[in-house]
Scaffold this active site. Structure first.
Site, PDB file in Angstrom:
ATOM      1  N   LYS A   1       0.833  -1.205   0.000  1.00 30.84           N
ATOM      2  CA  LYS A   1       0.000   0.000   0.000  1.00 30.84           C
ATOM      3  C   LYS A   1       0.872   1.261   0.000  1.00 30.84           C
ATOM      4  CE  LYS A   1      -3.268  -2.944  -0.021  1.00 30.84           C
ATOM      5  NZ  LYS A   1      -4.177  -3.452   1.003  1.00 30.84           N
TER       6      LYS A   1
HETATM    7  C1  LIG Z   1      -5.092  -4.592   1.387  1.00 29.37           C
HETATM    8  C2  LIG Z   1      -6.576  -4.498   1.381  1.00 29.37           C
HETATM    9  C3  LIG Z   1      -7.351  -4.825   2.507  1.00 29.37           C
HETATM   10  C4  LIG Z   1      -6.801  -5.511   3.723  1.00 29.37           C
HETATM   11  O1  LIG Z   1      -5.772  -4.883   4.332  1.00 29.37           O
HETATM   12  P1  LIG Z   1      -4.730  -5.719   5.243  1.00 29.37           P
HETATM   13  O2  LIG Z   1      -3.962  -4.642   5.920  1.00 29.37           O
HETATM   14  O3  LIG Z   1      -3.914  -6.554   4.313  1.00 29.37           O
HETATM   15  O4  LIG Z   1      -5.540  -6.550   6.186  1.00 29.37           O
HETATM   16  C5  LIG Z   1      -8.717  -4.586   2.462  1.00 29.37           C
HETATM   17  N1  LIG Z   1      -9.298  -4.095   1.354  1.00 29.37           N
HETATM   18  C6  LIG Z   1      -8.591  -3.808   0.249  1.00 29.37           C
HETATM   19  C7  LIG Z   1      -9.306  -3.239  -0.927  1.00 29.37           C
HETATM   20  C8  LIG Z   1      -7.215  -4.019   0.215  1.00 29.37           C
HETATM   21  O5  LIG Z   1      -6.519  -3.759  -0.901  1.00 29.37           O
END
Ligand SMILES: *Cc1c(COP(=O)(O)O)cnc(C)c1O
Length: 362
Positions: A177
């Site tokens: 991210k």
């Molecule tokens: C990465 C992601 C999540 C989950 O996040 P984590 O920190 O990996 O638990 C939820 N929704 C979307 C759209 C994502 O890309």
């Protein structure tokens, strides 16, 4: 292999974590509050509550809003499965809504009437038009944003995360991210009551009353250990200070992809943010014919592309593709999409190689 995404960790990020290691608190110390204050600064929200992951942030948000058994939660099928799983964790039913072919976000006009909550996923970083939902008068009782892709994005109503048209907004700080804490997440809100409920969720449901001795507390309802550590929070604060700089690089790389493929009819470019909006630029997703072959050949040649995502309704836990015909737009998008490498450390030479390799494979 050039990956589709990866973290950018610099010397001051390392120093921030190491400083916590030699301090008094590895968890439940001051770094989490500092990180939350930085998140409030960046998003313009009144409150931010850090969580152990983005998935837990979504779970906490629906729980804090009182969503539970018998409630119906609408979301997009073109998302990471966590967006839908969160509703199941609280016992609610998931109603997947086909995407709008012009945005690849869920079609707000197709949200069934009477759903109790909407989990609005800003796919790839393009914000869902929640202002339009508010104007339409069809806003569900609870609106939670899944902004895992959209930290740094904005609309004419301000930064994603300010909750201008939602109750809560959830972020993920997974290494792919925009900024990272390793694992981690957060929920922002403008509601003091929701912020309290989120903190209770994070810490076992514990409630302390003013004036009680330090050992006394009650647990009026079930909670979890959903805490972020101080090590992670210090990394997050250090990373958040770089959000604008990372965003500039991501914008520039996205523009280079657009320039490269704008006159190439074999490459369908992704939906762009309207004028006056800012795209979060988590992913650069293009559409191509014969995607499966293109995917395999790109990876064989060292370009680590990915498919975001297998639609949720195709998973065994969500019907195993029993009703794919209800999602014609999602099916079309899914059959063509491929995520090209996009991250601040992607060198121009490597991006040029990605572009040339995609052309060669096509
Ligand atoms: C990465 C992601 C999540 C989950 O996040 P984590 O920190 O990996 O638990 C939820 N929704 C979307 C759209 C994502 O890309």
């Amino acid at each position: 292999m050039i990956p589709y995404g990866r973290q950018t960790i610099e010397a001051d990020d390392v120093a921030a974590v190491v400083a916590v290691l030699s301090g008094d608190f590895l968890t439940q110390g001051p770094e989490v509050e500092r990180f939350e204050a930085a998140l409030c600064d960046v998003t313009g929200a009144r409150f931010a509550v850090a969580m152990s992951s983005g998935t837990t942030a979504l779970h906490a948000a629906l729980a804090a809003a009182g969503i539970g058994a018998g409630d119906r939660v609408a979301t997009s099928p073109l998302t990471f499965v966590a967006s839908a799983n969160a509703a199941r964790y609280v016992g609610a039913d998931v109603e997947l809504v086909d995407v709008d072919p012009s945005t690849w976000n869920l079609d707000l006009g197709a949200v069934p009437t009477g759903v109790d909550a909407l989990v609005a996923v800003h796919y790839a970083g393009l914000p869902v038009d929640l202002a339009a939902l508010s104007r339409s008068g069809a806003r569900p009782r609870v609106v939670v944003e899944d902004a895992a892709h959209a930290l740094g994005a904005s609309t004419p109503d301000g930064p994603v995360g300010n909750c201008a048209h939602s109750d809560m907004c959830c972020f993920s700080f997974h290494p792919v991210k925009t900024v990272t804490t390793g694992e981690g997440g957060a929920v922002t809100t403008n509601s003091p009551a929701l912020a309290d409920a989120l903190r209770r969720f994070r810490h076992h449901g514990v409630v302390r009353r003013d004036g009680d001795p330090h050992w006394r507390y009650d647990v009026p309802e079930l909670g979890y250990n959903a805490r972020l550590t101080d090590l992670q929070a210090a990394l997050g604060t250090s990373q958040l200070a770089k959000l604008d700089r990372f965003g500039v690089v991501r914008d520039r790389l996205a523009a280079r992809y657009r320039d490269a493929f704008t006159d190439d009819p074999r490459v369908e470019l992704p939906p762009e943010a309207p004028a006056g909006w800012r795209h979060g630029r988590h992913l650069f997703v293009v559409g191509v014919d014969d995607r499966d072959r293109v995917f395999e050949e790109l990876r064989a040649r060292g370009v680590g592309v990915q498919v975001h995502y297998v639609p949720v309704y195709r998973f065994g836990a969500y019907g195993g593709g029993r009703d794919v015909e209800r999602f014609p737009h999602t099916e079309r998008v899914f059959s063509r999409i491929i995520s090209l490498p996009l991250y601040p450390l992607l060198a121009d030479d490597d991006q040029d190689l990605v572009i040339a390799t995609l052309r060669a494979v096509l």
